[in-house]
Design a protein around this motif. Structure first.
Motif, PDB file in Angstrom:
ATOM      1  N   GLU A 149      38.736  47.405  30.031  1.00 33.73           N
ATOM      2  CA  GLU A 149      37.833  46.209  29.927  1.00 33.73           C
ATOM      3  C   GLU A 149      38.233  45.325  28.745  1.00 33.73           C
ATOM      4  O   GLU A 149      37.839  45.729  27.880  1.00 33.73           O
ATOM      5  N   ASP A 188      37.141  42.129  27.379  1.00 32.94           N
ATOM      6  CA  ASP A 188      36.244  41.011  27.596  1.00 32.94           C
ATOM      7  C   ASP A 188      36.034  40.627  26.062  1.00 32.94           C
ATOM      8  O   ASP A 188      36.575  40.958  25.096  1.00 32.94           O
ATOM      9  N   HIS A 189      34.927  39.373  26.024  1.00 35.69           N
ATOM     10  CA  HIS A 189      34.536  38.741  24.580  1.00 35.69           C
ATOM     11  C   HIS A 189      34.092  40.103  23.614  1.00 35.69           C
ATOM     12  O   HIS A 189      34.228  39.800  22.254  1.00 35.69           O
ATOM     13  N   PHE A 198      40.263  45.100  34.053  1.00 41.12           N
ATOM     14  CA  PHE A 198      39.441  44.036  34.046  1.00 41.12           C
ATOM     15  C   PHE A 198      39.685  43.255  32.848  1.00 41.12           C
ATOM     16  O   PHE A 198      39.951  43.700  31.713  1.00 41.12           O
ATOM     17  N   ASP A 213      38.738  39.119  31.011  1.00 41.06           N
ATOM     18  CA  ASP A 213      38.228  37.840  31.535  1.00 41.06           C
ATOM     19  C   ASP A 213      39.128  36.913  30.345  1.00 41.06           C
ATOM     20  O   ASP A 213      40.195  37.203  29.998  1.00 41.06           O
ATOM     21  N   SER A 214      38.553  35.820  30.351  1.00 36.87           N
ATOM     22  CA  SER A 214      39.431  34.404  29.580  1.00 36.87           C
ATOM     23  C   SER A 214      39.644  34.891  28.203  1.00 36.87           C
ATOM     24  O   SER A 214      40.504  34.446  27.378  1.00 36.87           O
ATOM     25  N   ILE A 271      45.900  37.134  37.202  1.00 35.90           N
ATOM     26  CA  ILE A 271      45.176  36.315  35.899  1.00 35.90           C
ATOM     27  C   ILE A 271      46.111  35.744  35.018  1.00 35.90           C
ATOM     28  O   ILE A 271      46.349  34.529  34.539  1.00 35.90           O
TER      29      ILE A 271
END
Length: 101
Positions: free
Chosen positions: A18, A20-21, A52, A54-55, A87
């Motif tokens: 993952e 992510d931030h 996964f 995200d931005s 993405i």
């Protein structure tokens, strides 16, 4: 965990399951350290284990691209699954990085 390996003038970054931030600052800081210390010209992001993103993952790639493109370096994405490729294309990253099949 993330793996950073320099092969010739390529920095290979194996991304976690993952992205992510929570993990993005660590990945960015370490990648930058290798880029500056080892004179790396190109960065390869390996998405083999990634399910996964995200931005903040887009931010990781953009940031490294900005750092090395001024020296003529390139950024590559390898082993991206269908979701990650989606993405990369939706964000427009495919216009500045090479997505390898």
């Amino acid at each position: 965990m993330e793996d950073f390996k320099v092969i010739d003038d390529y920095l290979c970054v194996r991304l976690p399951e993952e992205v992510d931030h929570h993990k993005s600052a660590f990945i960015s800081e370490n990648a930058d350290r290798y880029i500056l210390k080892d004179g790396v010209s190109n960065v390869v992001f390996d998405f083999e284990d990634t399910r996964f993103m995200d931005s903040s993952g887009i931010g990781i790639i953009m940031g490294r691209y900005k750092k090395i493109s001024c020296f003529g370096g390139k950024v590559f994405a390898i082993h991206a699954d269908r979701q990650i490729k989606r993405i990369l294309y939706m964000s427009g990253l495919n216009k500045i990085i090479e997505i390898m099949e």
